[in-house]
Design an enzyme around this catalytic site. Structure first.
Site, PDB file in Angstrom:
ATOM      1  N   HIS A  96       1.434  -3.904 -15.509  1.00 42.35           N
ATOM      2  CA  HIS A  96       2.446  -4.837 -15.971  1.00 42.35           C
ATOM      3  C   HIS A  96       3.795  -4.434 -16.317  1.00 42.35           C
ATOM      4  CE1 HIS A  96       4.340  -8.155 -18.568  1.00 42.35           C
ATOM      5  NE2 HIS A  96       3.280  -8.932 -17.982  1.00 42.35           N
ATOM      6  N   SER A 138       9.138 -16.427 -13.586  1.00 44.53           N
ATOM      7  CA  SER A 138       9.382 -17.719 -13.541  1.00 44.53           C
ATOM      8  C   SER A 138      10.450 -18.158 -14.826  1.00 44.53           C
ATOM      9  CB  SER A 138       8.087 -18.353 -13.657  1.00 44.53           C
ATOM     10  OG  SER A 138       7.290 -17.739 -14.718  1.00 44.53           O
ATOM     11  N   ASP A 149      -4.022 -12.216 -15.437  1.00 43.52           N
ATOM     12  CA  ASP A 149      -4.625 -12.710 -14.239  1.00 43.52           C
ATOM     13  C   ASP A 149      -6.069 -12.414 -13.809  1.00 43.52           C
ATOM     14  OD1 ASP A 149      -2.537 -14.383 -13.981  1.00 43.52           O
ATOM     15  OD2 ASP A 149      -1.224 -12.876 -12.731  1.00 43.52           O
ATOM     16  N   HIS A 195       3.420 -11.938  -9.356  1.00 40.55           N
ATOM     17  CA  HIS A 195       3.536 -12.619 -10.690  1.00 40.55           C
ATOM     18  C   HIS A 195       2.376 -13.798 -10.839  1.00 40.55           C
ATOM     19  CE1 HIS A 195       5.488 -14.505 -14.008  1.00 40.55           C
ATOM     20  NE2 HIS A 195       6.328 -15.449 -13.535  1.00 40.55           N
TER      21      HIS A 195
HETATM   22  C1  LIG Z   1       1.369 -13.192 -15.086  1.00 37.11           C
HETATM   23  C2  LIG Z   1       2.009 -11.992 -14.492  1.00 37.11           C
HETATM   24  O1  LIG Z   1       2.761 -12.180 -13.702  1.00 37.11           O
HETATM   25  S1  LIG Z   1       0.999 -10.765 -14.901  1.00 37.11           S
HETATM   26  C3  LIG Z   1       1.372  -9.554 -13.413  1.00 37.11           C
HETATM   27  C4  LIG Z   1       0.514  -9.969 -12.231  1.00 37.11           C
HETATM   28  N1  LIG Z   1       0.489  -9.225 -11.215  1.00 37.11           N
HETATM   29  C5  LIG Z   1      -0.408  -8.184 -10.552  1.00 37.11           C
HETATM   30  O2  LIG Z   1      -1.276  -8.474 -11.281  1.00 37.11           O
HETATM   31  C6  LIG Z   1      -0.298  -7.577  -9.357  1.00 37.11           C
HETATM   32  C7  LIG Z   1      -0.608  -6.065  -9.555  1.00 37.11           C
HETATM   33  N2  LIG Z   1       0.275  -5.484 -10.329  1.00 37.11           N
HETATM   34  C8  LIG Z   1       1.452  -5.038 -10.360  1.00 37.11           C
HETATM   35  O3  LIG Z   1       1.933  -5.083  -8.822  1.00 37.11           O
HETATM   36  C9  LIG Z   1       2.527  -4.443 -10.902  1.00 37.11           C
HETATM   37  O4  LIG Z   1       1.825  -3.676 -12.171  1.00 37.11           O
HETATM   38  C10 LIG Z   1       3.586  -5.279 -11.445  1.00 37.11           C
HETATM   39  C11 LIG Z   1       4.324  -5.967 -10.435  1.00 37.11           C
HETATM   40  C12 LIG Z   1       2.744  -6.344 -12.488  1.00 37.11           C
HETATM   41  C13 LIG Z   1       4.323  -4.584 -12.544  1.00 37.11           C
HETATM   42  O5  LIG Z   1       5.233  -3.778 -11.740  1.00 37.11           O
HETATM   43  P1  LIG Z   1       6.093  -2.437 -12.231  1.00 37.11           P
HETATM   44  O6  LIG Z   1       6.756  -2.938 -13.394  1.00 37.11           O
HETATM   45  O7  LIG Z   1       6.826  -1.938 -10.838  1.00 37.11           O
HETATM   46  O8  LIG Z   1       4.857  -1.371 -12.592  1.00 37.11           O
HETATM   47  P2  LIG Z   1       5.077   0.054 -12.645  1.00 37.11           P
HETATM   48  O9  LIG Z   1       6.431   0.744 -13.050  1.00 37.11           O
HETATM   49  O10 LIG Z   1       3.630   0.485 -13.165  1.00 37.11           O
HETATM   50  O11 LIG Z   1       4.816   0.406 -10.918  1.00 37.11           O
HETATM   51  C14 LIG Z   1       4.767   1.831 -10.642  1.00 37.11           C
HETATM   52  C15 LIG Z   1       3.994   1.854  -9.370  1.00 37.11           C
HETATM   53  O12 LIG Z   1       2.473   1.561  -9.541  1.00 37.11           O
HETATM   54  C16 LIG Z   1       2.441   0.651  -8.781  1.00 37.11           C
HETATM   55  N3  LIG Z   1       1.393  -0.359  -9.277  1.00 37.11           N
HETATM   56  C17 LIG Z   1       1.761  -0.836 -10.505  1.00 37.11           C
HETATM   57  N4  LIG Z   1       0.587  -1.776 -10.635  1.00 37.11           N
HETATM   58  C18 LIG Z   1      -0.243  -1.562  -9.761  1.00 37.11           C
HETATM   59  C19 LIG Z   1      -1.724  -2.130  -9.321  1.00 37.11           C
HETATM   60  N5  LIG Z   1      -2.103  -3.003  -9.983  1.00 37.11           N
HETATM   61  N6  LIG Z   1      -2.415  -1.573  -8.201  1.00 37.11           N
HETATM   62  C20 LIG Z   1      -1.772  -0.694  -7.299  1.00 37.11           C
HETATM   63  N7  LIG Z   1      -0.422  -0.143  -7.588  1.00 37.11           N
HETATM   64  C21 LIG Z   1      -0.007  -0.642  -8.638  1.00 37.11           C
HETATM   65  C22 LIG Z   1       3.834  -0.060  -8.140  1.00 37.11           C
HETATM   66  O13 LIG Z   1       3.484  -0.861  -7.053  1.00 37.11           O
HETATM   67  C23 LIG Z   1       4.779   1.051  -8.060  1.00 37.11           C
HETATM   68  O14 LIG Z   1       4.603   1.746  -7.080  1.00 37.11           O
HETATM   69  P3  LIG Z   1       5.737   2.213  -6.077  1.00 37.11           P
HETATM   70  O15 LIG Z   1       6.540   3.453  -7.076  1.00 37.11           O
HETATM   71  O16 LIG Z   1       5.216   2.800  -4.685  1.00 37.11           O
HETATM   72  O17 LIG Z   1       6.779   1.041  -5.890  1.00 37.11           O
HETATM   73  O1  LIG Z   2       5.788 -11.087 -18.539  1.00 38.32           O
HETATM   74  C1  LIG Z   2       5.821 -10.770 -17.145  1.00 38.32           C
HETATM   75  O2  LIG Z   2       6.505 -10.079 -16.542  1.00 38.32           O
HETATM   76  C2  LIG Z   2       4.876 -11.391 -16.490  1.00 38.32           C
HETATM   77  C3  LIG Z   2       3.512 -12.234 -17.050  1.00 38.32           C
HETATM   78  O3  LIG Z   2       2.753 -11.595 -17.793  1.00 38.32           O
HETATM   79  C4  LIG Z   2       3.785 -13.538 -17.588  1.00 38.32           C
HETATM   80  O4  LIG Z   2       5.069 -14.097 -16.843  1.00 38.32           O
HETATM   81  O5  LIG Z   2       3.012 -14.411 -18.347  1.00 38.32           O
END
Ligand SMILES: CC(=O)SCCNC(=O)CCNC(=O)[C@H](O)C(C)(C)COP(=O)(O)OP(=O)(O)OC[C@H]1O[C@@H](n2cnc3c(N)ncnc32)[C@H](O)[C@@H]1OP(=O)(O)O
Ligand SMILES: O=C([O-])CC(=O)C(=O)O
Length: 520
Positions: free
Chosen positions: A401, A325, A459, A355
């Site tokens: 994350h 964002s 979250d 996100h």
């Molecule tokens: C305010 C925010 O934005 S905070 C984030 C909110 N999002 C979530 O909670 C959704 C769940 N979490 C995720 O999908 C991820 O952890 C993200 C998008 C936040 C970060 O993604 P990345 O930096 O790619 O994480 P990472 O390098 O650890 O991922 C490696 C693998 O683990 C998986 N993974 C990461 N977190 C999770 C999870 N919570 N559940 C299942 N699988 C996961 C990824 O999908 C990826 O799989 P792939 O190799 O098959 O593509």
């Molecule tokens: O930092 C990030 O990529 C996601 C996050 O936790 C936020 O935007 O608050």
């Protein structure tokens, strides 16, 4: 001639008439018949060609390419993972891996440490809770206005300064007249009324914010050549103030539309001396008697939900510049799109499930777990369920994350809020499940081994607390996130214009270029 592989609906049984050779020689009297015959043939050939080409639609063509291209791409990615391209410090792994860890952006107001988490101008969350002015009767709660002051200036504001900002956000100047921000301007209101109430609230929110661009001084003065590179930051600042000031009205408008409360005047109570988060809570109708019962505990709830919204919107403001964002807002703003358009785009990024939308998905996940697991107090049963989620290739929302490698300190702050009110929350099955998950999920994700950070992110804890206080419309939760997130990226937009940062335009590379570095 007709392909049997055609979908049934495309198969039009239309046999060509047999060619009568004898008639073709009868020129003159049979001329009309011949030209009619030719027309029929032309038509026949045309339809046949069209029918045959339907076998290879664009998507069918793409589908054929996918398996092989995927294999080639994966091979190249693996082979070149650590290869640095000429005149480039980045490896191919970084370019294809979401640029994780690359320092590519300038961001002023906050920095993110993978272990210690977010700091706002060097202040930890705890320090902000101690130093930023907030309501006298509530510890650890600060006004989001105080946080915005800090984000924009790098200075801790005095109570007097915060009060002046509270007043400014309640009455704002648009189109040269001073208006109370309790209601949306008619130009925006009518657009909001024209949207289907069932449209996702984040889509409505982004449209509403984009529509506020109608009042953008930045856009108007730029198009009339009134501002210039040195002065345009002031218009950006004024727009940012207008945008943030109207967010409570806009968000509550959406909330009241989706909850059918639009015509209930008592719901939309605006206090002209109230703070931004208080008015947001009140105008949504979360304090109305109809949503909350009227026992003594419920009166306490009224104060507590306001404090929850203050805490939540104070903490979600900023997370350095690389999150989707913030980065989007900054990118769009770099083309000198006005702050309303820029943040409208940022909100569309926040609306993604990886996100900000994870905030609503977490609550959905908790409710789904309650249905699927017989006893959600039993760690083994919950653990089994989490394994089934992972084995079905789904994510566990609220965990992991892109940068953080420990528990998110914003999650810890939300948890402190719960622990300080343990009596209130002790019988809430969803809050209890959220607490249990925060112990079990890191264990499961850690054992699974794929995810770099198995700990809860912000979250994980937030939506379930809104749910506790009566917000049952899960799709709306991320809108509150969006109200808060405006502050960091918009503060940065002002500084982008102060510093005259250029249009953002990185270079891209294609498959063939990368292939030059491959030995395969
Ligand atoms: C305010 C925010 O934005 S905070 C984030 C909110 N999002 C979530 O909670 C959704 C769940 N979490 C995720 O999908 C991820 O952890 C993200 C998008 C936040 C970060 O993604 P990345 O930096 O790619 O994480 P990472 O390098 O650890 O991922 C490696 C693998 O683990 C998986 N993974 C990461 N977190 C999770 C999870 N919570 N559940 C299942 N699988 C996961 C990824 O999908 C990826 O799989 P792939 O190799 O098959 O593509
Ligand atoms: O930092 C990030 O990529 C996601 C996050 O936790 C936020 O935007 O608050």
């Amino acid at each position: 001639m007709y392909s049997t592989t055609l979908p049934h609906s495309c198969y039009i049984p239309c046999k060509p008439k047999k060619l009568d050779k004898t008639r073709t020689s009868h020129k003159g009297k049979n001329n009309k018949k011949v030209s009619l015959f030719r027309a029929i043939m032309r038509r026949f050939i045309h339809t046949t060609v069209r029918r045959n080409s339907a076998q290879t639609t664009l998507k069918d063509t793409l589908k054929k390419l996918v398996p092989q291209r995927r294999i080639e791409f994966q091979k190249l990615r693996q082979e070149l993972q650590n290869v640095q391209l000429p005149n480039n410090e980045l490896t191919v792994g970084s370019i294809l891996g979401g640029m994780r860890g690359c320092q590519l952006l300038y961001w002023q107001s906050s920095t993110l440490d993978p272990i210690k988490g977010i700091k706002f101008w060097g202040y930890t969350i705890q320090e902000c809770q101690e130093l930023l002015p907030g309501p006298e009767d509530s510890s650890n709660i600060f006004y989001p206005e105080a946080m915005f002051w800090l984000l924009l200036t790098g200075e801790i504001p005095t109570k007097k300064q915060v009060n002046s900002l509270i007043q400014q956000w309640n009455t704002i100047v648009i189109s040269n007249s001073s208006v109370e921000t309790s209601y949306l301007p008619e130009e925006v209101n009518s657009i909001m009324n024209s949207l289907p109430a069932t449209m996702h609230p984040m889509t409505q929110f982004s449209i509403g914010v984009g529509t506020l661009s109608y009042f953008s001084k930045f856009r108007d003065n730029y198009s009339r050549g009134v501002n210039n590179k040195l002065t345009m930051w002031e218009d950006a600042f004024d727009d940012v103030m207008t945008l943030i000031a109207f967010l409570p009205s806009l968000a509550s408008k959406i909330y009241r539309r989706i909850t059918n409360q639009c015509n209930k005047k008592e719901v939309c109570k605006f206090d002209p001396s109230g703070d931004w988060a208080q008015n947001l809570t009140s105008m949504m109708g979360l304090l109305s008697k109809e949503r909350n019962k009227t026992t003594k505990e419920d009166k306490d709830d009224t104060k507590e939900i306001t404090n929850l919204i203050r805490l939540y919107t104070g903490l979600h403001v900023d997370h350095e510049g690389g999150n989707v964002s913030a980065h989007t807002t900054h990118l769009v703003g770099s083309a000198l799109s006005d702050p309303m358009l820029s943040y409208s785009a940022g909100l569309l990024g926040l609306a993604g499930p990886l996100h900000g939308l994870a905030a609503q998905d977490v609550v959905k996940f908790l409710l789904q777990t309650q249905k699927q697991v017989e006893n959600t107090k039993d760690e083994t049963q919950v653990e089994d369920y989490l394994w089934s989620v992972l084995n079905n290739h789904h994510v566990i929302p609220g965990y992991g994350h892109a940068v953080l490698r420990r528990e998110d300190p914003r999650f810890s702050a939300m948890l402190d809020f719960v622990n300080q009110r343990s009596e209130q929350f002790k019988d809430d099955p969803n809050v209890n499940l959220m607490l249990l998950l925060s112990r079990v999920a890191p264990r499961v994700l850690g054992e699974w081994g794929k995810c770099k950070n198995p700990h809860p992110n912000v979250d994980s804890a937030s939506g379930v607390l809104f749910y506790h206080y009566g917000m049952k419309e899960l799709d709306f939760i991320t809108v509150i996130f969006g109200c808060s997130r405006a502050m960091g990226p918009c503060a940065q937009l002002v500084w982008d214009r102060i510093y005259g940062l250029p249009i953002e335009r990185p270079k891209s590379v294609d498959f063939n270029y990368l292939k030059k570095f491959s030995k395969l």
